[in-house]
Scaffold this motif. Structure first.
Motif, PDB file in Angstrom:
ATOM      1  N   ALA A  53       0.846  -1.197   0.000  1.00 52.41           N
ATOM      2  CA  ALA A  53       0.000   0.000   0.000  1.00 52.41           C
ATOM      3  C   ALA A  53       0.880   1.245   0.000  1.00 52.41           C
ATOM      4  O   ALA A  53       2.096   1.181   0.210  1.00 52.41           O
ATOM      5  N   SER A  54       0.248   2.392  -0.224  1.00 62.44           N
ATOM      6  CA  SER A  54       0.958   3.670  -0.249  1.00 62.44           C
ATOM      7  C   SER A  54       0.244   4.648   0.673  1.00 62.44           C
ATOM      8  O   SER A  54      -0.709   4.301   1.366  1.00 62.44           O
ATOM      9  N   ASP A  55       0.692   5.905   0.659  1.00 64.57           N
ATOM     10  CA  ASP A  55       0.048   6.924   1.481  1.00 64.57           C
ATOM     11  C   ASP A  55      -1.405   7.145   1.101  1.00 64.57           C
ATOM     12  O   ASP A  55      -2.184   7.664   1.898  1.00 64.57           O
ATOM     13  N   PHE A  56      -1.782   6.750  -0.103  1.00 58.51           N
ATOM     14  CA  PHE A  56      -3.186   6.891  -0.513  1.00 58.51           C
ATOM     15  C   PHE A  56      -4.094   6.119   0.435  1.00 58.51           C
ATOM     16  O   PHE A  56      -5.205   6.561   0.755  1.00 58.51           O
ATOM     17  N   SER A  57      -3.630   4.970   0.920  1.00 58.49           N
ATOM     18  CA  SER A  57      -4.464   4.129   1.790  1.00 58.49           C
ATOM     19  C   SER A  57      -4.706   4.764   3.160  1.00 58.49           C
ATOM     20  O   SER A  57      -5.683   4.435   3.828  1.00 58.49           O
ATOM     21  N   ASN A  80       4.704   0.494  -0.221  1.00 61.55           N
ATOM     22  CA  ASN A  80       5.451  -0.290   0.768  1.00 61.55           C
ATOM     23  C   ASN A  80       5.681  -1.701   0.222  1.00 61.55           C
ATOM     24  O   ASN A  80       4.806  -2.555   0.309  1.00 61.55           O
ATOM     25  N   LEU A  81       6.864  -1.933  -0.310  1.00 59.56           N
ATOM     26  CA  LEU A  81       7.192  -3.232  -0.894  1.00 59.56           C
ATOM     27  C   LEU A  81       7.957  -4.135   0.066  1.00 59.56           C
ATOM     28  O   LEU A  81       8.493  -5.164  -0.340  1.00 59.56           O
ATOM     29  N   GLY A  82       8.015  -3.747   1.317  1.00 62.71           N
ATOM     30  CA  GLY A  82       8.734  -4.549   2.289  1.00 62.71           C
ATOM     31  C   GLY A  82      10.030  -3.884   2.710  1.00 62.71           C
ATOM     32  O   GLY A  82      10.478  -2.904   2.092  1.00 62.71           O
ATOM     33  N   GLU A  86      17.627   0.486   2.035  1.00 63.32           N
ATOM     34  CA  GLU A  86      17.284   1.829   1.555  1.00 63.32           C
ATOM     35  C   GLU A  86      16.029   2.352   2.232  1.00 63.32           C
ATOM     36  O   GLU A  86      15.971   3.510   2.672  1.00 63.32           O
ATOM     37  N   VAL A  87      14.995   1.509   2.318  1.00 61.55           N
ATOM     38  CA  VAL A  87      13.743   1.926   2.945  1.00 61.55           C
ATOM     39  C   VAL A  87      13.969   2.277   4.408  1.00 61.55           C
ATOM     40  O   VAL A  87      13.458   3.281   4.916  1.00 61.55           O
TER      41      VAL A  87
END
Length: 272
Positions: A53-57, A80-82, A86-87
């Protein structure tokens, strides 16, 4: 809390995940009740989305919090790919930027995997975190899920070099106030994996929600507003409103007499 193997939710519960759209639509008739939520004190809140999911959610949640007076922010890192090196670095940068911008400890809210991120940031930057609220976050066993294997493979390709070491301590208590909101009818993650040890500064709260809709469920929003309104260094356990009945009111477990809980909150240094 009892320990032991945690199994994924029954597959049939996946059929109930379609409730998420109804839970979003319920925000409209729930508006008069949401308006009764306690006003915020303008402290910053950082919200993390769930896996894939992204900030849209989290837009509805953040808009609700801004309406109460909080400085609510998304994580600004796309989908959010896990976890990855880097994340992790960019999350720390985002957190520290918000902390410096407002000069106040930050409350962290995380949905599903986002809640695990929030917990680990609180563990690393304790003096700078006001409290943590997780929404259906499986921090006790991240494998007890119905996430399709193809999506799990995406996360595994991006995992941290020492992720296995992290997983062994994900369930360890936090040195800040902690609220875990969960649903027993969650079709994605095992609800048992989303509960925290009960203590004076840690509490699990059950609502009747889907996994995909818990971040905008009206009852969850009211619980979040109540938790964020707790004064600094004076956090109190949530007490369901009198006169309301399930499923319109959350469920909580009583704190056992004499329990000291598992949180190190009272011993943790706090920043102004």
């Amino acid at each position: 809390m009892k320990t032991g193997p945690i199994t994924p939710p029954a597959r049939g519960l996946l059929l109930l995940e379609g409730r998420a759209l109804l839970e979003l639509a319920a925000l409209v008739p729930a508006y008069p009740f949401l308006r009764r939520a306690p006003a915020g004190d303008a402290h910053p809140v950082l919200v993390f989305p769930g896996f894939m999911a992204s900030d849209f959610s989290t837009r509805a949640l953040r808009r609700f919090l801004r309406g109460l007076g909080y400085r609510a922010h998304g994580w600004n890192l796309g989908r959010n790919l896990g976890p990855s090196t880097e994340v992790a670095a960019r999350m720390v940068e985002r957190f520290q930027d918000i902390r410096a911008r407002y000069g106040r400890p930050v409350s962290l809210i995380g949905w599903s995997l986002g809640g695990i991120y929030a917990r680990e940031l609180a563990r690393r930057f304790t003096p700078d975190v006001r409290q943590v609220i997780t929404l259906a976050s499986p921090f006790r066993d991240v494998e007890a899920t119905n996430v399709p294997s193809v999506l799990r493979d995406v996360a595994r390709r991006r995992q941290l070099p020492d992720e296995n070491d992290y997983r062994r301590v994900l369930h360890a208590s936090l040195p800040v106030p902690m609220t875990a909101i969960y649903s027993r009818t969650d079709g994605i993650v095992a609800w048992q994996s989303c509960c925290v040890e009960e203590g004076p500064a840690s509490q699990s709260i059950e609502i009747a929600s889907s996994h995909l809709g818990i971040g905008h469920h009206p009852v969850a929003l009211l619980v979040i507003a109540d938790r964020l309104a707790q004064p600094p260094d004076a956090w109190r356990r949530f007490v369901p409103p009198s006169g309301w009945r399930w499923p319109l009111a959350p469920r909580t477990a009583p704190l056992e007499p004499g329990s000291t809980g598992t949180s190190d909150f009272d011993r943790a240094p706090r920043s102004p």
